[in-house]
Design a protein around this motif. Structure first.
Motif, short mmCIF file in Angstrom:
data_model
loop_
_atom_site.label_atom_id
_atom_site.label_comp_id
_atom_site.label_asym_id
_atom_site.label_seq_id
_atom_site.Cartn_x
_atom_site.Cartn_y
_atom_site.Cartn_z
N ALA A 157 15.77 15.07 -38.01
CA ALA A 157 14.80 15.89 -38.75
C ALA A 157 14.04 15.06 -39.77
O ALA A 157 13.10 15.57 -40.39
CB ALA A 157 15.53 17.04 -39.43
N ASP A 158 14.40 13.78 -39.97
CA ASP A 158 13.66 12.92 -40.89
C ASP A 158 12.44 12.28 -40.22
O ASP A 158 11.85 11.34 -40.76
CB ASP A 158 14.57 11.84 -41.48
N SER A 159 12.08 12.78 -39.02
CA SER A 159 10.91 12.33 -38.25
C SER A 159 11.13 10.99 -37.56
O SER A 159 10.19 10.43 -36.98
CB SER A 159 9.64 12.23 -39.13
N LYS A 160 12.36 10.48 -37.58
CA LYS A 160 12.60 9.15 -37.02
C LYS A 160 13.45 9.20 -35.75
O LYS A 160 14.28 10.10 -35.57
CB LYS A 160 13.29 8.27 -38.07
N VAL A 165 27.84 11.96 -31.27
CA VAL A 165 27.71 13.32 -31.79
C VAL A 165 26.71 13.34 -32.93
O VAL A 165 26.81 12.55 -33.88
CB VAL A 165 29.07 13.87 -32.28
N GLY A 166 25.74 14.25 -32.85
CA GLY A 166 24.78 14.45 -33.92
C GLY A 166 25.06 15.75 -34.64
O GLY A 166 25.19 16.81 -34.01
N THR A 167 25.17 15.70 -35.96
CA THR A 167 25.54 16.88 -36.74
C THR A 167 24.55 17.09 -37.90
O THR A 167 23.58 16.34 -38.05
CB THR A 167 26.95 16.73 -37.34
N LYS A 168 24.84 18.09 -38.70
CA LYS A 168 24.01 18.37 -39.87
C LYS A 168 24.11 17.25 -40.89
O LYS A 168 23.20 17.03 -41.69
CB LYS A 168 24.43 19.70 -40.49
N ILE A 169 25.23 16.54 -40.89
CA ILE A 169 25.38 15.36 -41.75
C ILE A 169 24.58 14.21 -41.13
O ILE A 169 24.71 13.96 -39.93
CB ILE A 169 26.87 14.96 -41.86
N PRO A 170 23.75 13.50 -41.88
CA PRO A 170 22.86 12.47 -41.30
C PRO A 170 23.57 11.20 -40.88
O PRO A 170 23.17 10.09 -41.23
CB PRO A 170 21.86 12.21 -42.43
N LYS A 171 24.67 11.35 -40.16
CA LYS A 171 25.41 10.21 -39.63
C LYS A 171 25.79 10.52 -38.18
O LYS A 171 26.16 11.65 -37.87
CB LYS A 171 26.69 9.96 -40.43
N ILE A 172 25.68 9.53 -37.34
CA ILE A 172 26.07 9.71 -35.94
C ILE A 172 27.55 9.37 -35.81
O ILE A 172 27.99 8.28 -36.19
CB ILE A 172 25.24 8.81 -35.01
N GLU A 205 19.54 15.72 -40.84
CA GLU A 205 20.42 16.06 -39.72
C GLU A 205 19.97 15.40 -38.41
O GLU A 205 18.78 15.23 -38.16
CB GLU A 205 20.52 17.57 -39.52
N VAL A 206 20.94 14.99 -37.60
CA VAL A 206 20.68 14.34 -36.32
C VAL A 206 20.65 15.43 -35.25
O VAL A 206 21.67 16.05 -34.95
CB VAL A 206 21.75 13.29 -36.00
N LEU A 207 19.47 15.66 -34.67
CA LEU A 207 19.27 16.79 -33.78
C LEU A 207 19.56 16.48 -32.32
O LEU A 207 19.86 17.38 -31.54
CB LEU A 207 17.83 17.31 -33.91
N SER A 208 19.46 15.21 -31.94
CA SER A 208 19.69 14.86 -30.53
C SER A 208 20.17 13.42 -30.42
O SER A 208 19.71 12.54 -31.15
CB SER A 208 18.42 15.06 -29.71
N VAL A 209 21.09 13.18 -29.50
CA VAL A 209 21.58 11.84 -29.19
C VAL A 209 21.64 11.67 -27.67
O VAL A 209 21.97 12.60 -26.95
CB VAL A 209 22.98 11.57 -29.80
N ARG A 210 21.29 10.46 -27.19
CA ARG A 210 21.33 10.18 -25.75
C ARG A 210 21.71 8.72 -25.52
O ARG A 210 21.17 7.80 -26.13
CB ARG A 210 19.96 10.41 -25.10
N TRP A 211 22.66 8.50 -24.60
CA TRP A 211 23.00 7.16 -24.15
C TRP A 211 22.00 6.70 -23.10
O TRP A 211 21.50 7.50 -22.31
CB TRP A 211 24.40 7.12 -23.55
N SER A 212 21.75 5.41 -23.07
CA SER A 212 20.87 4.84 -22.06
C SER A 212 21.54 4.88 -20.69
O SER A 212 22.74 4.58 -20.57
CB SER A 212 20.53 3.39 -22.41
N PRO A 213 20.80 5.23 -19.63
CA PRO A 213 21.37 5.18 -18.28
C PRO A 213 21.32 3.77 -17.68
O PRO A 213 21.70 3.58 -16.53
CB PRO A 213 20.46 6.13 -17.49
#
Length: 399
Positions: A207-210, A161-168, A188-196
């Protein structure tokens, strides 16, 4: 087509080759279908779409109005013209409805009896499809931008889960609790994806460009932090070391085989990375318009050769060749900005949703006389028409 069948029957060709060529041909012929409508239920923009992989029949959507809708994509009318009906809706009249915008919806990968939604109301809900009631509710400190369940996991049942708090946050479906936190982002963490490909590998965009790649079995730090300059510090300013984009990174998507990772950012760039080494492959897609401050949902084809990527670009969907960056076509039909698109791998169809509250179906428009296959050489495709519907020669891609 007969040439491929003959070569396959004689054992002269790869059994999967005909399927790849036909899938590619269908994707290259995608058009807005005037005979296919989708019930308009949402009263505000559509943020997220997911199609279940068990039957390939049901589609989930979530909107800025907080409403969740389940559509049946099957055609029971017996005629080419039909409307995909909304079979279930968690609407404003439901006591369980999200109070604010729904940002992500996802089917449980192994069973259509359950799905998960997350929202700006700081909650993530695990729903029972039969009763349309939440079986579990997770609450967070900030807005939830994105969540994702692994499509292949057998040893864990974690939701990232990615939220406004910068922790997954990692939430366990079995225990119903948050069991772990991944720290490393500064915004904030805008997107998260597991590897298939590997069930323990997770990617996150912020949002920190990383963009970071994690192995959830090791808690100390991330495996990789993607660097657009591939370690060449002379090209990067001191503030931009190990940044994937020069702006907010709001989109993530693995390729079907998990070997590559695509990212999009508000610097109007899309980048393709080697997911194992973190190397920027330097594929140039040109300017990919991206004005979204939230998660942007884009999608990659499956079963084509080569693969293609569909990405929202203003009020159009841009289709690119994945490994060359060539713009194949722009799919135009929406009246306002598009926020999400989802590819249906069983039928090579595309569904897109946007701020105009419409869900559009893009389907293959096949013209069998156009393509003639030489039986003596299964890898040659000749076109009677000099150009395909996308304005490009199909044999540029079918090989």
């Amino acid at each position: 087509m007969l040439g491929f069948l003959t070569a396959r029957q004689a054992g002269l060709d790869d059994p999967l080759r005909m399927r790849r060529v036909e899938s590619t041909r269908r994707v290259l012929s995608l058009k807005l279908n005037p005979d296919r409508d989708v019930d308009r239920v949402h009263g505000n923009g559509i943020n997220t779409i997911d199609i279940e992989t068990i039957e390939g029949r049901y589609m989930l959507t979530g909107g800025a109005d907080g409403v969740i809708v389940i559509y049946d994509l099957e055609n029971f009318s017996g005629t080419p013209q039909y409307t995909c009906k909304a079979v279930c809706t968690v609407g404003r009249s439901s006591q369980h409805v999200h109070k604010f915008s729904v940002e992500t919806v996802q089917w449980y990968p192994y069973d259509t009896g359950m799905f998960v939604s997350s929202s700006f109301d700081k909650t993530m809900k695990v729903w029972d499809t039969e009763t349309l009631k939440p079986a579990e509710v997770f609450e967070f400190e900030g807005n939830v931008y994105s969540h994702h369940l692994s499509p292949i996991a057998r040893k864990h049942s974690l939701i990232a889960v990615g939220t406004k708090i910068p922790k997954i946050q990692l939430c366990d479906l079995k225990s119903g609790s948050r069991i772990h936190v991944l720290q490393g982002h500064k915004a904030e963490v805008l997107s998260v994806r597991w590897s298939p490909r590997y069930e323990h590998i997770l990617a996150s965009a912020s949002a920190d460009s990383k963009v970071k790649v994690w192995d959830v079995r090791r808690a100390s730090s991330s495996l990789l932090t993607l660097d657009q300059h591939n370690g060449d510090k002379s090209k990067a300013s001191s503030e931009a070391v190990n940044t994937a984009h020069n702006g907010r990174v709001n989109g993530l998507c693995f390729t079907g085989d998990g070997l590559h990772l695509l990212t999009t950012g508000t610097d109007d760039r899309m980048r393709l990375w080697n997911s194992a080494t973190g190397e920027n492959t330097l594929v140039n897609y040109g300017k990919v318009c991206n004005e979204s401050r939230k998660k942007l949902q884009f999608t990659v084809t499956c079963g084509c050769s080569p693969e293609f990527v569909f990405v929202p670009c203003g009020s159009s969907v841009a289709m690119y060749a994945l490994h060359t960056g060539k713009l194949v076509t722009m799919l135009k039909g929406h009246y306002n900005n598009i926020d999400c698109c989802e590819f249906h791998p069983d039928y090579q169809e595309l569904y897109s949703g946007g701020k105009d509250c419409n869900i559009l179906a893009w389907v293959p428009v096949l013209r069998s006389p156009d393509v003639e296959v030489e039986s003596n050489s299964a890898d040659k495709v000749k076109k009677k028409d000099s150009r395909s519907s996308s304005g490009l020669k199909e044999h540029d891609y079918i090989s």
